[in-house]
Design a protein around this motif. Structure first.
Motif, mmCIF file in Angstrom:
data_model
loop_
_atom_site.group_PDB
_atom_site.id
_atom_site.type_symbol
_atom_site.label_atom_id
_atom_site.label_comp_id
_atom_site.label_asym_id
_atom_site.label_seq_id
_atom_site.Cartn_x
_atom_site.Cartn_y
_atom_site.Cartn_z
ATOM 1 N N SER A 474 3.797 -3.277 11.989
ATOM 2 C CA SER A 474 4.154 -4.653 11.658
ATOM 3 C C SER A 474 2.977 -5.380 11.017
ATOM 4 O O SER A 474 1.870 -5.415 11.576
ATOM 5 C CB SER A 474 4.581 -5.398 12.927
ATOM 6 O OG SER A 474 4.892 -6.748 12.633
ATOM 7 N N GLY A 475 3.219 -5.946 9.841
ATOM 8 C CA GLY A 475 2.172 -6.691 9.146
ATOM 9 C C GLY A 475 1.143 -5.836 8.445
ATOM 10 O O GLY A 475 0.233 -6.368 7.809
ATOM 11 N N GLY A 476 1.259 -4.500 8.549
ATOM 12 C CA GLY A 476 0.296 -3.624 7.893
ATOM 13 C C GLY A 476 0.640 -3.405 6.431
ATOM 14 O O GLY A 476 1.721 -3.781 5.966
ATOM 15 N N PRO A 477 -0.263 -2.799 5.658
ATOM 16 C CA PRO A 477 -0.003 -2.572 4.236
ATOM 17 C C PRO A 477 1.160 -1.616 4.009
ATOM 18 O O PRO A 477 1.437 -0.736 4.822
ATOM 19 C CB PRO A 477 -1.320 -1.998 3.708
ATOM 20 C CG PRO A 477 -1.998 -1.432 4.912
ATOM 21 C CD PRO A 477 -1.586 -2.304 6.057
ATOM 22 N N ASP A 478 1.830 -1.820 2.894
ATOM 23 C CA ASP A 478 3.022 -1.073 2.521
ATOM 24 C C ASP A 478 2.646 0.306 1.988
ATOM 25 O O ASP A 478 1.478 0.594 1.723
ATOM 26 C CB ASP A 478 3.780 -1.869 1.455
ATOM 27 C CG ASP A 478 5.263 -1.548 1.383
ATOM 28 O OD1 ASP A 478 5.689 -0.520 1.940
ATOM 29 O OD2 ASP A 478 5.988 -2.334 0.758
ATOM 30 N N TRP A 479 3.664 1.153 1.832
ATOM 31 C CA TRP A 479 3.536 2.408 1.105
ATOM 32 C C TRP A 479 4.065 2.186 -0.313
ATOM 33 O O TRP A 479 5.279 2.098 -0.522
ATOM 34 C CB TRP A 479 4.361 3.499 1.778
ATOM 35 C CG TRP A 479 3.663 4.214 2.900
ATOM 36 C CD1 TRP A 479 2.443 3.957 3.419
ATOM 37 C CD2 TRP A 479 4.184 5.338 3.628
ATOM 38 N NE1 TRP A 479 2.149 4.835 4.426
ATOM 39 C CE2 TRP A 479 3.204 5.696 4.573
ATOM 40 C CE3 TRP A 479 5.362 6.051 3.571
ATOM 41 C CZ2 TRP A 479 3.385 6.755 5.470
ATOM 42 C CZ3 TRP A 479 5.549 7.107 4.462
ATOM 43 C CH2 TRP A 479 4.564 7.452 5.387
ATOM 44 N N CYS A 480 3.180 2.077 -1.272
ATOM 45 C CA CYS A 480 3.576 1.942 -2.677
ATOM 46 C C CYS A 480 3.497 3.330 -3.301
ATOM 47 O O CYS A 480 2.443 3.736 -3.798
ATOM 48 C CB CYS A 480 2.687 0.936 -3.401
ATOM 49 S SG CYS A 480 2.897 -0.746 -2.792
ATOM 50 N N SER A 481 4.612 4.052 -3.253
ATOM 51 C CA SER A 481 4.579 5.487 -3.518
ATOM 52 C C SER A 481 5.395 5.924 -4.723
ATOM 53 O O SER A 481 5.533 7.123 -4.961
ATOM 54 C CB SER A 481 5.108 6.233 -2.282
ATOM 55 O OG SER A 481 6.403 5.773 -1.932
ATOM 56 N N ALA A 482 5.936 4.982 -5.501
ATOM 57 C CA ALA A 482 6.871 5.351 -6.568
ATOM 58 C C ALA A 482 6.262 5.177 -7.954
ATOM 59 O O ALA A 482 5.199 4.571 -8.124
ATOM 60 C CB ALA A 482 8.141 4.509 -6.457
ATOM 61 N N GLN A 483 6.983 5.692 -8.974
ATOM 62 C CA GLN A 483 6.552 5.512 -10.354
ATOM 63 C C GLN A 483 6.541 4.023 -10.724
ATOM 64 O O GLN A 483 7.322 3.236 -10.197
ATOM 65 C CB GLN A 483 7.484 6.243 -11.332
ATOM 66 C CG GLN A 483 7.407 7.740 -11.254
ATOM 67 C CD GLN A 483 8.458 8.318 -10.352
ATOM 68 O OE1 GLN A 483 8.972 7.641 -9.467
ATOM 69 N NE2 GLN A 483 8.805 9.578 -10.574
ATOM 70 N N VAL A 484 5.659 3.703 -11.664
ATOM 71 C CA VAL A 484 5.537 2.341 -12.187
ATOM 72 C C VAL A 484 6.062 2.347 -13.618
ATOM 73 O O VAL A 484 5.763 3.265 -14.389
ATOM 74 C CB VAL A 484 4.071 1.875 -12.159
ATOM 75 C CG1 VAL A 484 3.934 0.478 -12.726
ATOM 76 C CG2 VAL A 484 3.520 1.947 -10.731
#
Length: 525
Positions: A474-484
Motif C-alpha cells: 500500500s502506497g509503494g511504487p508501482d510496477w511500470c512494466s509495459a511498452q511505451v
C-alpha cells in the motif's frame, strides 16, 4: 518471464535489517568500480528537470525506504499526466493501433484473476483525445483473458493477436482480431489451437503461449513457449485459419522475447539464463548463458517445407539475467538492437541474489543495453541504460528500500523507440523506477531526458500481477512494466503501470520531440 514464487512476506525483524545493512556495507566497500566492462559506463547522465517538476529526491531511479514508508506521491521530470484510465489495473504489455490522428486505440493485458474484477480481459481504450482515454469494450476470448507478453498489433495488415499465456503459460490457442474498420471495436477472426495432433491446424506439435511477436509483413506470428523452452512460428497468411509452421528448442537456456527483421529473414531472439546464479558470477568456469541469439529465419519466411532455423551468433553476459526482449533498430543509418533484461546479475531479485550480485561488483538489477549488429556474426555491446540505482556502489541504500520484497524491484522490463528505422529516442518501463526516456541519437553515449514515476495506490488493483504475486505494498511504487508508445505529433506518450492502469503523459520544458524525431505507426517496438 514471471516466476511463480511464494506469496506473502512477513515483517522483517529489526536485527535482520541491521545485519543486512552491515553485510551490504562490507560488500559495497569491496566492490570494484561501477563500469564493470571498463569502457562502457553503467549509468547514464540524469535528466535536467523543469521548475514545476517534482524530481527524485534520492538516487536516480530510487524510491527510498523513507519515501515508501510515508506513502509515495510520485516523481516527474519533463513529463506530466494529462489523462488516465485506471480500470482494474494492468499487467505486462501494451499495444496500439493508429489511423493517423483520426483514431488512436490502446490495448493492454490484465491478470488471469476474477476476484473483485469489474471487467475481464483486454480493455479496448480510445485514446484519440489524450486527456480523456475512454474504454469502449473488452476482449474476452481465451488468449485475451491474459495475453501476458504476447499482445501485439501488426500495422501492415491491421491485425491484433495474442497467444494463450494465462499466468505465463496457458495453452496452444492463438487469437486474431481485425482492427481495420474500427479499432475501438475489434472483430474476431480466429481463436484456434494451433499444432493439433490431427494436422488440421498446421504441423502437429504441442505449444504453450507466453510471449509473441509478428514478423513485420504480418504473415507470421512467432511465439515463445517458456514452459517447454521452445520458440514456434505460426502462418497467419489467412488470419481466420492460423497454422503452426514449426517449433524449435534453441539448446541454450530457455526462451523469451524476440523481434524479426523487416525482410523476415533474421530473428533476434534471447536466451533467458542466469549463468549459474550467484555462484556463477565470479567463477570463470561457469559460462555466461544470458543474452542474444541471432537466427537465420529465411526458410520460415519463404515457407520451405520442414523449415530449419540456422544459428548465426550469440552474445552472452553475466551482468544481468532473465533476458526479456529485443528491438531491431537503425540509429544514424547503422543497425543496432535494443536488448532488455528483466532480472539482475544474481537472478530474479531475491535479497540473497541482490547481495550476491553486489558482492561480485555487478548490478543487482536488470537494465537495457544497445548492441551494434553491423557484423551480425560478432554483435557488440556499445552502451548500457543503467540508472544510479544500478550502480553496485549504491547497493546499501537500494537494498534497504526493498526490505521484504522479493522480485521485480528496481529494473527494466520493456522498452520502445520512436522509429525503428531512424531511432532517436528510447522509452522504457523500469518497474519501481517508473517510465524513463532517453536520447539515443549517440548510441554510445545515451542520456536521460525525462521520467515519470506514478504515485503509489492504497487499494490494490485486481487486474494487476503486482497484486496477484504478493509484491504489492500500500502506497509503494508501482510496477511500470509495459511498452511505451511515443507520439511526435502530440508530444505525448502513453503506457500502463500495473496499479495505475493506462497513463497519458505529455512532454514539457521542450524535452521532446527532436526535430528529426518521427513516430510512424507500428514502428515503436
Amino acid at each position: 518471464m514471471k516466476m511463480r514464487l511464494l506469496r506473502g512476506h512477513g515483517k522483517v525483524p529489526a536485527l535482520f535489517i541491521v545485519l543486512s545493512y552491515a553485510l551490504l556495507s562490507c560488500l559495497a566497500s569491496a566492490a570494484p568500480p561501477s563500469s564493470v566492462s571498463g569502457a562502457i559506463p553503467l549509468t547514464v547522465p540524469k535528466a535536467t528537470c523543469g521548475p514545476n517538476d517534482h524530481p527524485e529526491t534520492d538516487l536516480q531511479g530510487e524510491v527510498s525506504f523513507a519515501v515508501r514508508a510515508a506513502g509515495f506521491n510520485g516523481y516527474n521530470c519533463n513529463l506530466e499526466l494529462i489523462g488516465q484510465s485506471k480500470g482494474d489495473g494492468a499487467n505486462w504489455q501494451t499495444t496500439e493501433f493508429r489511423n493517423g490522428q483520426a483514431r488512436v486505440c490502446a490495448y493492454h493485458g490484465t491478470a488471469f484473476s476474477t476476484l473483485n474484477r469489474t471487467h475481464l480481459g483486454v480493455p479496448v481504450i480510445d485514446i484519440t483525445d489524450a486527456s480523456n482515454p475512454t474504454p469502449t469494450g473488452y476482449l474476452q476470448t481465451i488468449s485475451m483473458l491474459d495475453p501476458w507478453e504476447s499482445l501485439k498489433v501488426n500495422e501492415r495488415r491491421q491485425l491484433l493477436a495474442a497467444d494463450n499465456a494465462h499466468n505465463g503459460g496457458g495453452g496452444p490457442e492463438i487469437d486474431i482480431y481485425d482492427v481495420s474498420t474500427d479499432c475501438t471495436a475489434p472483430q474476431l477472426l480466429a481463436s484456434i489451437a494451433v499444432g493439433k495432433a490431427d494436422g488440421s491446424t498446421g504441423v502437429p506439435g504441442a505449444v504453450i503461449g507466453h510471449e509473441g511477436s509478428w514478423a513485420p509483413d504480418g504473415l507470421t506470428y512467432y511465439g515463445s513457449d517458456i514452459r517447454n523452452g521452445q520458440y514456434y512460428a505460426v502462418d497467419t497468411t489467412d488470419p481466420t485459419a492460423p497454422k503452426l509452421i514449426t517449433r524449435w528448442t534453441p539448446g541454450f537456456q530457455t526462451v523469451h522475447g524476440l523481434s524479426i527483421s523487416d525482410d523476415g529473414n533474421r530473428g533476434y531472439f534471447v536466451s533467458l539464463g542466469t549463468s549459474g546464479g550467484v555462484p556463477g558470477l565470479p567463477n570463470p568456469a561457469i559460462a555466461a548463458n544470458n543474452g542474444l541469439v541471432i537466427y537465420d529465419t529465411t526458410e520460415i519466411q519463404a515457407r520451405i517445407p520442414n523449415p530449419q532455423v540456422k544459428l548465426i551468433s550469440t552474445l552472452f553476459w553475466k551482468d544481468g539475467s532473465g533476458a526479456q526482449h529485443t528491438i531491431d533498430v537503425k540509429i544514424g543509418g547503422k543497425p543496432y538492437l535494443i536488448f532488455v533484461d528483466e532480472a539482475g546479475s544474481g537472478g530474479f531479485s531475491s535479497a540473497a541474489q541482490r547481495a550476491g550480485a553486489c558482492a561480485a561488483g555487478l548490478t543487482p538489477y536488470p537494465l537495457a543495453r544497445i548492441i551494434d549488429i553491423s557484423n551480425e556474426t560478432k554483435p557488440t555491446i556499445v552502451s548500457k541504460l543503467g540508472l544510479e540505482v544500478h550502480d553496485p556502489a549504491n547497493c546499501v541504500a537500494t537494498q534497504l528500500d526493498l526490505t521484504g520484497l522479493g522480485f521485480f524491484t528496481y529494473g527494466s522490463h520493456y522498452c520502445s523507440v520512436d522509429n525503428r528505422h531512424h531511432a532517436t529516442t528510447l522509452a522504457c518501463g523500469y518497474f519501481n523506477s517508473g517510465i524513463r526516456v532517453f536520447d539515443i541519437r549517440d548510441p554510445v553515449h545515451p542520456k536521460e531526458i525525462a521520467y515519470f514515476n506514478p504515485p503509489g495506490v492504497t487499494t490494490a488493483s485486481p487486474g494487476s500481477n503486482h497484486a496477484t504475486t504478493g509484491q504489492w505494498r500500500s502506497g509503494g511504487p508501482d510496477w511500470c512494466s509495459a511498452q511505451v508508445h511515443l507520439d511526435r505529433a502530440r508530444g505525448t506518450l502513453w503506457t500502463t503501470c500495473q496499479d495505475n492502469g493506462l497513463l497519458m503523459l505529455k512532454f514539457t520544458n521542450g524535452a521532446w520531440p527532436y526535430p528529426e524525431s518521427a513516430t510512424p505507426p507500428g514502428e515503436q517496438n
